[in-house]
Write a protein that holds these residues in place. Structure first.
Motif, mmCIF file in Angstrom:
data_model
loop_
_atom_site.group_PDB
_atom_site.id
_atom_site.type_symbol
_atom_site.label_atom_id
_atom_site.label_comp_id
_atom_site.label_asym_id
_atom_site.label_seq_id
_atom_site.Cartn_x
_atom_site.Cartn_y
_atom_site.Cartn_z
ATOM 1 N N THR A 300 21.185 -2.787 -27.996
ATOM 2 C CA THR A 300 19.961 -2.873 -28.779
ATOM 3 C C THR A 300 18.903 -1.913 -28.283
ATOM 4 N N THR A 449 20.877 3.521 -34.364
ATOM 5 C CA THR A 449 20.425 2.310 -35.065
ATOM 6 C C THR A 449 20.529 2.501 -36.577
ATOM 7 N N LEU A 456 18.218 -2.611 -33.791
ATOM 8 C CA LEU A 456 16.871 -2.064 -33.603
ATOM 9 C C LEU A 456 15.843 -3.187 -33.644
#
Ligand code: ADP
Ligand code: ZN
Ligand code: ZN
Length: 816
Positions: A300, A449, A456
């Motif tokens: 992430t 992303t 994201l």
């Protein structure tokens, strides 16, 4: 039946080497243990056991090992697997990864140089004959190579003896001369036992009425010691507000007793803990989203504007893993600049924070290594890129802060790895959660992303809803025309500085260049003094009255006349941080300024000192290079001035614009981090430039779209992969021919792989070596492993060509 081990040797050799061991040794040895092995004619290396087997090597005569160094593995199996991945991906040898990973004191070899440690007193009674001989030799010779120790003792197995001496701290390795290890000690203070009893203490205090200071000290100690707490002498001094002399008197009178204890430096911080902040709604939402992505196993990216409170989110995630007993890796680009962060994390996690960095001395690094492999307690390890190579046990969270920073990439020597990218791979191997954080993500990560590879999470406002600073452009063309410049300061900048100072605020000035002025130029003939070893002009350093080469460190005094035409009309061209400092002093003679750049921050503590000066308000203005941009959190800075944005925009590199955006946005983020809105002034000859416009409106999205289009158009990452080969040699023609030979060989690769070059880079000669580059560009349709294998093969044949024996060739995968 014979037994063999395959050993990794810390050299740029692709294969493993087999050695013979006895059945008992084979039984004892495990992969990851260190062994000393002979290599070549007379060398001894520390190697790592890769595996144990029974098939003799066919192509060479097998030797015996010298000795087994470890009792348990120094390197874990998983670590070996990760090292192999690095070697394979970045086209180097596992031995080179091993060399980068192991603290030097775990890696004694023939070439290692030992010296006597003058800081420890030697107790000869602890030495056996052989150890004594070595110490005696060091008295006469000052330095000894491991090789020479073998000669002196007339035996090969000297490593255990040396290890013993290292342990005793009687000798040190030469590279540590400047950071010799001293066990850190703390003096603790106790009340003498006869006063433990209440009446005795009462009598004592009554007898001391005429020595109030001493009485205070005893009283205070009594209170501090409640519940058998350990009290440091220094602490008593501070709390009782007495001098060291008072304590000393009490010790002499045998009322107090002092004892000195070594503290384990890794565990020394006993800072008082702090409770977690309550997260704000936006932070809480971001944290939940991060966890949501994690639960799906997704790497992430946390895109949070500067000062949005990303660190507090990391803290929550770290806490969670510590509670589960896991290890956490917190990777940072330039650890030197993170004193603030370490202090902050230590407040929360105290001794569970370990710091690993090459600026730390060998023993400190070794301590961390051992803590990590033993894993007796959960830890968060804060480190620069080499921390990635530690022997992690149950690593379950990796945070890569300021993920856009280029210093995550090691450019020289091998392994030329990118710590962010390698961390993602390590994270997958370990099934760890991976979080990248930045206010200005790299194009590559953000791109990931958009194609769904990474999750994201965005944090768009600053903590406390503090507004992002207002960014204003100052047109230098116009200011020069209207004579509104004083040196490199426009009237607008000066006015804003005056206001800031009047309000008791601090100012940051950013100039992306160190030194006084980059070069000295002759006004008569235009000659600029050059480095004799490199193809660059020397940089002018006012402070030491020197001309220096920033590539090789060559330096010389400033000449009084032009070496070419003997004219004395020498002038400085361009400007750097030192010149800004000088000009500032003229403009604001009563204000204090400090400078932060590579020249002013050489010592281990110097950066910390500068940061502290800013924090305590001891200085009004900080001028610096891009070192300033890296995550500093100052409370009182209301104005940031960028002296000139132009050299960043004009840099010939496909990432120049992206980098310029990162730098300016990050440096802007240093302004107005608390209540009042900060201000940023950017001076430039091109105020209309799209990148500067995007910086001023914090428009990451548009910057991303435009830059991505260019990358697509010109076939750059993330659409194509780049591998750069560099060839270096003293002779111009040989270097060029070497590059050409390689290009020809590579051109036989399957269709579609572009091979560019050979080409001389901007600075074609460094340290007397010419260099040429060859770039391999491959698209998504190519299988990178196949092409890298091919490059390895070509390199092997290249190295066997006589004419090119002296040409150094290195391979840099993802060379940006
Ligand atoms: P970033 O890492 O995004 O630049 P920081 O985590 O450094 O931001 O936060 C900026 C400042 O705001 C820090 O001084 C931090 O202590 C403070 N801060 C952030 N979140 C909170 C919170 N929830 N409560 C109190 N202070 C906070
Ligand atoms: Zn001249
Ligand atoms: Zn040079």
């Amino acid at each position: 039946m014979s037994h063999y081990i395959d050993v990794i040797i810390p050299l740029p050799l692709e294969r493993l080497f087999a050695y013979r061991v006895t059945a008992a040794e084979a039984d004892f040895l495990q992969p990851g243990m260190r062994v000393a092995v002979p290599f070549g004619k007379s060398k001894i290396y520390t190697g790592i056991v890769h595996h144990i087997h029974q098939s003799p090597p066919l192509s060479y005569e097998v030797k015996d090992i010298e000795l087994i160094i470890d009792e348990s593995p120094t390197v874990t199996r998983e670590q070996l697997k990760f090292w192999k991945w690095i070697a394979s991906y970045y086209v180097c040898s596992v031995g080179q990864v091993m060399r980068a990973a192991l603290p030097k004191s775990l890696l004694l070899e023939s070439e290692t140089v030992v010296i006597k440690n003058t800081d420890t007193e030697i107790d000869e009674s602890l030495l056996d004959d052989k150890q004594f001989l070595i110490m005696e030799a060091l008295e006469h010779r000052q330095i000894l190579k491991v090789d020479e120790v073998m000669d002196i003792l007339e035996r090969k197995t000297v490593l255990p003896i040396l290890h013993k001496l290292l342990e005793l701290e009687y000798i040190i390795l030469q590279e540590e001369v400047y950071s010799t290890y001293k066990p850190k000690t703390v003096k603790y203070i106790f009340l003498a036992p006869q006063f433990k009893e209440e009446t005795a203490l009462k009598n004592l205090l009554e007898a001391m009425t005429r020595a109030p200071k001493q009485r205070d000290a005893v009283m205070t100690l009594f209170m501090l010691q409640a519940g058998n707490k350990l009290v440091a002498s220094k602490q008593l001094q501070d709390r009782a507000e007495v001098s060291r002399a008072v304590i000393k008197t009490l010790i002499e009178k045998e009322i107090l007793i002092e004892e000195e204890h070594a503290v384990d430096r890794v565990l020394e911080e006993k800072a008082s803990g702090r409770d977690l902040f309550e997260l704000q709604t936006a932070q809480q939402r971001a944290l939940d989203e991060v966890k949501e992505h994690f639960s799906k196993g997704k790497t992430t990216l946390l895109l949070g504007v500067t000062s949005s409170g990303k660190t507090e989110i990391y803290v929550r995630l770290i806490q969670e893993q510590l509670d589960l007993g896991n290890q956490i890796l917190y990777l940072l680009p330039e650890i030197a600049l993170t004193t603030q962060l370490i202090a902050r994390l230590k407040k929360y996690f105290k001794h569970q924070v370990l710091v690993y960095h090459s600026k730390y001395n060998l023993n400190e690094r070794l301590e961390v290594w051992n803590h990590v492999i033993q894993a007796k307690e959960p830890f968060v390890i804060i480190g620069a890129r080499s921390a990635l190579l530690l022997p992690f046990q149950n690593l379950k969270l990796i945070i890569i802060d300021e993920e856009h920073e280029t210093s995550f990439k090691q450019f020289d020597p091998d392994p030329r790895y990118h710590a962010r990218d390698a961390a993602v791979v390590l994270g997958h191997m370990k099934e760890a959660q991976i979080l990248l954080g930045s206010a200005t993500p790299s194009l590559e990560s953000y791109y990931n992303t958009t194609i769904g590879k990474y999750g994201l999470v965005e944090l768009k406002e600053r903590y406390g809803k503090v507004l992002l600073p207002e960014v204003q452009m100052v047109d230098l063309k116009d200011k020069h025309k209207r004579k509104k410049m004083k040196g490199h300061f426009s009237d607008t900048l000066i006015e804003h500085m005056q206001v800031a100072f009047k309000n008791g605020n601090q100012v940051i000035l950013f100039q992306n260049r160190r030194g006084y002025a980059p070069i000295l130029e002759c006004n008569t003939c235009g000659n600029a003094p050059q480095c004799p070893n490199c193809d660059v002009s020397l940089t002018f350093h006012q402070y030491k009255k020197q001309l220096r080469c920033h590539y090789c460190g060559y330096n010389t005094f400033i000449p009084e006349e032009c070496p070419a035409c003997t004219s004395t009309a020498l002038d400085t061209k361009g400007f750097g941080t030192q010149q800004i400092e000088e000009e500032f002093k003229e403009l604001f003679p009563d204000k204090k300024i400090a400078r932060m750049d590579l020249d002013s921050t050489r010592g281990k503590k110097s950066i910390e000192r500068i940061i502290e000066k800013v924090d305590t308000g001891a200085i009004d203005c900080l001028v610096g290079t891009q070192m300033l941009t890296k995550g500093l959190d100052f409370r009182n800075v209301s104005l940031v001035g960028v002296l000139s944005a132009d050299n960043m925009l004009n840099f010939p590199d496909f990432r120049a614009h992206e980098r310029c955006f990162h730098l300016l946005t990050q440096v802007s983020g240093r302004a107005g981090r608390t209540a009042e809105r900060g201000k940023v002034l950017i001076q430039s000859y091109n105020p209309e430039h799209q990148i500067l416009q995007q910086v001023s409106t914090y428009d990451y999205g548009t910057m991303f779209k435009e830059q991505l289009q260019e990358r697509y158009h010109f076939k750059y990452p993330p659409f194509q992969r780049l591998i750069r080969l560099t060839f270096k040699q003293r002779d111009y023609n040989t270097t060029l021919q070497a590059g050409q030979w390689f290009v020809n060989a590579l051109n036989q690769i399957e269709h579609g792989v572009e091979v560019l070059g050979p080409e001389f880079p901007l600075v074609a000669r460094v340290r007397n070596l010419y260099q040429v580059h060859v770039i391999v560009k491959m698209g998504k349709q190519h299988h990178p492993k196949t092409i890298k294998d091919y490059i390895r093969k070509v390199k092997r044949s290249f190295e066997s060509i006589k004419q090119f024996r002296s040409v150094r060739c290195n391979v840099d995968v993802d060379c940006y």
